[in-house]
Design an enzyme around this catalytic site. Structure first.
Site, PDB file in Angstrom:
ATOM      1  CG  HIS A 236       3.198   5.837   5.555  1.00 12.37           C
ATOM      2  ND1 HIS A 236       2.972   5.946   6.914  1.00 12.37           N
ATOM      3  CD2 HIS A 236       2.098   6.388   4.960  1.00 12.37           C
ATOM      4  CE1 HIS A 236       1.806   6.520   7.115  1.00 12.37           C
ATOM      5  NE2 HIS A 236       1.251   6.807   5.949  1.00 12.37           N
TER       6      HIS A 236
ATOM      7  CG  HIS B 104      -0.332   8.516   1.319  1.00 11.76           C
ATOM      8  ND1 HIS B 104      -1.198   7.453   1.422  1.00 11.76           N
ATOM      9  CD2 HIS B 104       0.084   8.790   2.587  1.00 11.76           C
ATOM     10  CE1 HIS B 104      -1.324   7.104   2.696  1.00 11.76           C
ATOM     11  NE2 HIS B 104      -0.545   7.898   3.425  1.00 11.76           N
TER      12      HIS B 104
ATOM     13  CB  THR C 298      -5.653   8.566   5.195  1.00 10.51           C
ATOM     14  OG1 THR C 298      -4.379   7.947   4.981  1.00 10.51           O
ATOM     15  CG2 THR C 298      -5.473   9.914   5.862  1.00 10.51           C
TER      16      THR C 298
ATOM     17  CG  HIS D 246      -1.897  -1.013   1.343  1.00  7.97           C
ATOM     18  ND1 HIS D 246      -2.894  -1.166   0.418  1.00  7.97           N
ATOM     19  CD2 HIS D 246      -2.081  -1.991   2.246  1.00  7.97           C
ATOM     20  CE1 HIS D 246      -3.660  -2.198   0.758  1.00  7.97           C
ATOM     21  NE2 HIS D 246      -3.175  -2.717   1.863  1.00  7.97           N
TER      22      HIS D 246
ATOM     23  CD  GLU E 174      -3.625   9.668   2.254  1.00  2.00           C
ATOM     24  OE1 GLU E 174      -3.356   9.624   3.461  1.00  2.00           O
ATOM     25  OE2 GLU E 174      -4.374   8.853   1.679  1.00  2.00           O
TER      26      GLU E 174
ATOM     27  CG  HIS F  78       1.088  10.729   6.142  1.00  2.00           C
ATOM     28  ND1 HIS F  78       0.021  10.022   5.627  1.00  2.00           N
ATOM     29  CD2 HIS F  78       0.867  12.040   5.824  1.00  2.00           C
ATOM     30  CE1 HIS F  78      -0.808  10.861   5.035  1.00  2.00           C
ATOM     31  NE2 HIS F  78      -0.315  12.087   5.130  1.00  2.00           N
TER      32      HIS F  78
END
Ligand SMILES: [Zn+2]
Length: 332
Positions: free
Chosen positions: A159, A161, A266, A131, A171, A184
């Site tokens: 991590h 996104h 999230t 992910h 995000e 994050h």
């Protein structure tokens, strides 16, 4: 933000270091038999290299379910449009991410210094969890207090996104605008809880620092990670990071200007446990570094090539602010 697994496999405690979780296309999430609420199989997985039972004292009590999830439509997974159906917290009124508008200038908050202090971190690991790509820390690297929080919060992992292109990927958005990538830094409340897995589902359990990435000069600290992406190209691959990690190198120069609001993870199970602090100023990374994230794959090595998909667009669309207050420490 984050949490557990790899395409259709149960994530379990594996002895050792922070391994965390975050997401995986088709990660499995545990379900509490007593309350019916989904809970992570293991809030933050550990790798075989480190051990500190204090941090994982409750993780084994959580039973797993077969629930799998993904951001995009994927066979056998609940995609982002179906999260609310399978993860009740996702239908709550304080979900994340949100669109960051001007917000409300909070003079009192602006006067409270956000104190961030990290030691040089060694024996970290880098993992592709299907992910996201994530760096896991051993305990006692440091963390934060002050600003909108009064308790002490310790870093557990970070991590990212990102999008399929530079036009999207973060995000949070700023007045509707996406950045290509959002980092994050995940911290847990050591003043009130004895483990990450205990803190992760509780109000005020986590504080996450959100940092936007934009194209510009190369980021030397990030290079320690992006240079190793070929070793974690596939889901479940994890490697030690020999270089010491200096988190300061991933913070913007200005850490006084930020948005702050009460929100959630999230990703499933979307617990409403997060104090969000999103810095106004992005950090710059090179175009090549932004592109490197797209070289990652969400499938396991050796799996059916037809299931191989680039790990991209792993962001949740923004949620409604509802009656929450969005505070800022800057006036314009
Ligand atoms: Zn995240």
């Amino acid at each position: 933000m984050f949490l557990l697994g790899c395409v259709g496999e149960v994530v379990s405690r594996v002895g050792g270091a922070w391994r965390a979780p975050l997401l995986i296309p088709c990660s499995r999430v545990a379900k509490s038999t007593s309350s019916g609420a989904q809970r992570p199989t293991v809030a933050f997985l550990r790798s075989a290299s480190q051990a500190n039972s204090r941090f994982f004292s409750t993780s084994t009590s959580k039973k797993s379910s077969d629930m799998s999830w993904s951001h995009r439509p994927s066979l056998g997974c609940a995609d982002v449009t179906e999260w609310q159906k399978h993860f009740p917290a996702a239908a709550g009124k304080r979900q994340s991410p949100i669109d960051l508008t001007k917000g409300e200038y909070n003079e009192e908050l602006a006067g409270k210094a956000l104190q961030i202090s990290y030691k040089e971190a060694r024996e970290c690991t880098l993992v592709n969890n299907g992910h996201s790509v994530q760096v896991n820390f051993k305990p006692s690297i440091g963390g934060l207090t002050g600003g909108p929080v009064t308790d002490n919060f310790e870093i557990a992992q970070y991590h990212f996104h990102w999008g399929a292109g530079d036009d999207k990927g973060s995000e949070h958005t700023v007045d509707g605008k996406y950045y290509p990538n959002e980092l994050h830094l995940v911290h847990w409340n050591t003043s009130k809880f004895s483990s990450v897995s205990e803190a992760i589902s509780e109000p005020n359990g986590l504080t996450v620092l959100g940092i936007f990435l934009e194209a510009g000069e190369e980021n030397v600290e990030l290079k320690k990670i992006t240079d190793r992406f070929d070793k974690v190209k596939h889901c479940s691959q994890e490697i030690p990071i020999e270089d010491p990690i200096c988190l300061k190198g991933l913070l913007p120069e200005d850490t006084k200007s930020f948005w702050s609001y009460d929100g959630s993870l999230t990703t499933p199970p979307c617990y409403e446990s997060v104090n969000w602090i999103v810095f106004r100023k992005p950090i710059t990374v090179s175009k090549e570094q932004l592109a490197a994230f797209r070289s990652l794959n969400e499938a396991k090595e050796g799996s059916d090539p037809e299931q191989h998909q680039a790990l991209v667009d792993n962001y949740r669309p923004v949620c409604e602010l509802n009656d929450r207050k969005l505070s800022t420490t800057f006036e314009e």
